[in-house]
Scaffold this motif. Structure first.
Motif, short mmCIF file in Angstrom:
data_model
loop_
_atom_site.label_atom_id
_atom_site.label_comp_id
_atom_site.label_asym_id
_atom_site.label_seq_id
_atom_site.Cartn_x
_atom_site.Cartn_y
_atom_site.Cartn_z
N UNK A 114 0.91 -1.20 0.01
CA UNK A 114 0.07 -0.14 -0.18
C UNK A 114 0.93 1.21 0.03
N UNK A 115 2.33 1.01 0.29
CA UNK A 115 3.00 2.16 0.02
C UNK A 115 3.76 2.46 -1.15
N UNK A 116 4.19 3.77 -1.42
CA UNK A 116 4.62 3.96 -2.70
C UNK A 116 6.13 3.91 -2.92
N UNK A 117 6.86 4.13 -1.82
CA UNK A 117 8.38 3.90 -1.86
C UNK A 117 8.82 3.81 -0.39
N UNK B 59 5.95 -1.94 -5.04
CA UNK B 59 4.98 -0.97 -5.17
C UNK B 59 4.08 -1.04 -6.38
N UNK B 60 2.96 -0.45 -6.43
CA UNK B 60 2.17 -0.13 -7.55
C UNK B 60 3.17 0.28 -8.85
N UNK B 61 3.81 1.17 -8.62
CA UNK B 61 4.63 2.03 -9.54
C UNK B 61 5.71 1.00 -10.27
N UNK C 222 -7.73 -1.30 0.56
CA UNK C 222 -6.56 -0.29 0.62
C UNK C 222 -5.76 -0.59 -0.79
N UNK C 223 -5.18 -2.01 -0.72
CA UNK C 223 -4.39 -2.47 -1.68
C UNK C 223 -5.37 -2.27 -3.09
N UNK D 138 -5.58 3.24 -8.34
CA UNK D 138 -4.96 4.66 -8.61
C UNK D 138 -3.98 4.41 -9.57
N UNK D 139 -3.15 3.50 -9.57
CA UNK D 139 -2.17 3.17 -10.58
C UNK D 139 -2.41 2.63 -12.09
#
Ligand code: PGA
Length: 258
Positions: free
Chosen positions: A75-78, A86-88, A118-119, A125-126
C-alpha cells in the motif's frame, strides 16, 4: 454490455523465470493452435514477482495477447518497507492485474479486509485492475454462514471504492475449503455466492455497476469442471491455481467454449 470471461492462472510460489518463459510460450503456442479469440475469453497469467520481467519481455517481443498480473502489492509508494513491491514498480512492468487479499495472504500474513481494500484502491489509482479475493473457511460453510460472511468481506473491501472503480474491478470468490484440495464447490455453490455478491454490489452502488463487475470462481478448477461452472450466470471466469501450471490443462480451461 456482456462481460468478457476472464481466466487467470495464479502460479503462487511456483516456477522460476526460465520455467515461466517456457510455460508462457507453450500456452501462447497452444492458444494460437486453437485459434483462440482473446476478445471472447481473456487469458491472464499471475506469476511470482521474480518472473514478471521475463513474462513482459516475451509478451512484448512476440506480441502475445496473454495478459499478466502480480500476486500482491504494497500500500506504500516507496521507502523503508523491506521485501515489498509498489504499484509503480508493477506498472513499469506492464502489469494489468493485481491479485489482492488471496486467502493465503490473509492466513499467513494476517491481511484484513480493510488492508485488502486499501491495496485495491492503490492498484486502481495506478491504472491497473485488482482481482479482489474473498471466501469462507469450512467451519463457516458448515454453519451455513457463508453468504453473510462473504458479503461482509465485500462490504469492507469496497467501502472506499467509487462506483466507477468497482465496475472495472474483478472479484474472485474462492471458498477456502476448495483451494488446492481437489474439493470443488458445485456450480450451484459457486452461483449462490457469486450471485449474492452481484446483488450486494447493486445495493451498494447500482444495477449497471453490478452488471459490469466481473466475478470469478476459484478453487480446484480444472478442464473437467470448468464448463459447468462457467455455465452459471453470475460466474464470469476462474482464478486457477494448480491447473494453471500445466500449459495443456490451462489451455483447455481458457478454451472451455470450444
Ligand atoms: P487451486 O487454487 O486451483 O489450486 O485450488 C486456486 C487459488 O488459490 O487461486
Amino acid at each position: 454490455m456482456a462481460r468478457t470471461p476472464i481466466m487467470a492462472g495464479n502460479w503462487k510460489m511456483n516456477l522460476d523465470h526460465l520455467e515461466a518463459a517456457h510455460l508462457v510460450q507453450s500456452l501462447a503456442w497452444n492458444l494460437k493452435d486453437a485459434s483462440h479469440d482473446y476478445s471472447q475469453v481473456e487469458v491472464v497469467v499471475v506469476p511470482p514477482f521474480t518472473d514478471i520481467r521475463t513474462v513482459q519481455s516475451l509478451v512484448e517481443s512476440d506480441e502475445l495477447s496473454i495478459r499478466y498480473g502480480a500476486q500482491d502489492v504494497s500500500i506504500h509508494d516507496e521507502g523503508a518497507y523491506t521485501g515489498e513491491i509498489s504499484t509503480g514498480m508493477l506498472n513499469k512492468l506492464g502489469v494489468t492485474y493485481v491479485v489482492v487479499g488471496h486467502s493465503e495472504r490473509r492466513e499467513y500474513h494476517n491481511e484484513s479486509n480493510e488492508l485488502v481494500g486499501q491495496k485495491a484502491k492503490k492498484v486502481l489509482d495506478a491504472g491497473m485492475t485488482p482481482i479482489m479475493c474473498c471466501g469462507e473457511a469450512l467451519e463457516i460453510r458448515k454453519a451455513g454462514q457463508h453468504v453473510s460472511y462473504v458479503l461482509g468481506q465485500i462490504d469492507a473491501m469496497l467501502a472506499n471504492l467509487t462506483a466507477e472503480e468497482v465496475a472495472k474491478s474483478v472479484i474472485a470468490y474462492e471458498p477456502i475449503w476448495a483451494i488446492g484440495t481437489g474439493e470443488v464447490a458445485t456450480p450451484e455453490d459457486a452461483q449462490e455466492v457469486c450471485g449474492a455478491i452481484r446483488n450486494r454490489i447493486s445495493e451498494l452502488f447500482d444495477g449497471p455497476v453490478a452488471e459490469a463487475v466481473r466475478i470469478q470462481y476459484g478453487g480446484s478448477v480444472k478442464s473437467s469442471n470448468v464448463r459447468e461452472i462457467m455455465a452459471k450466470p453470475d460466474v464470469d471466469g476462474a482464478l486457477v491455481g494448480g491447473a494453471s501450471l500445466k500449459a495443456d490443462e490451462f489451455t483447455k480451461i481458457a478454451t472451455y467454449l470450444k
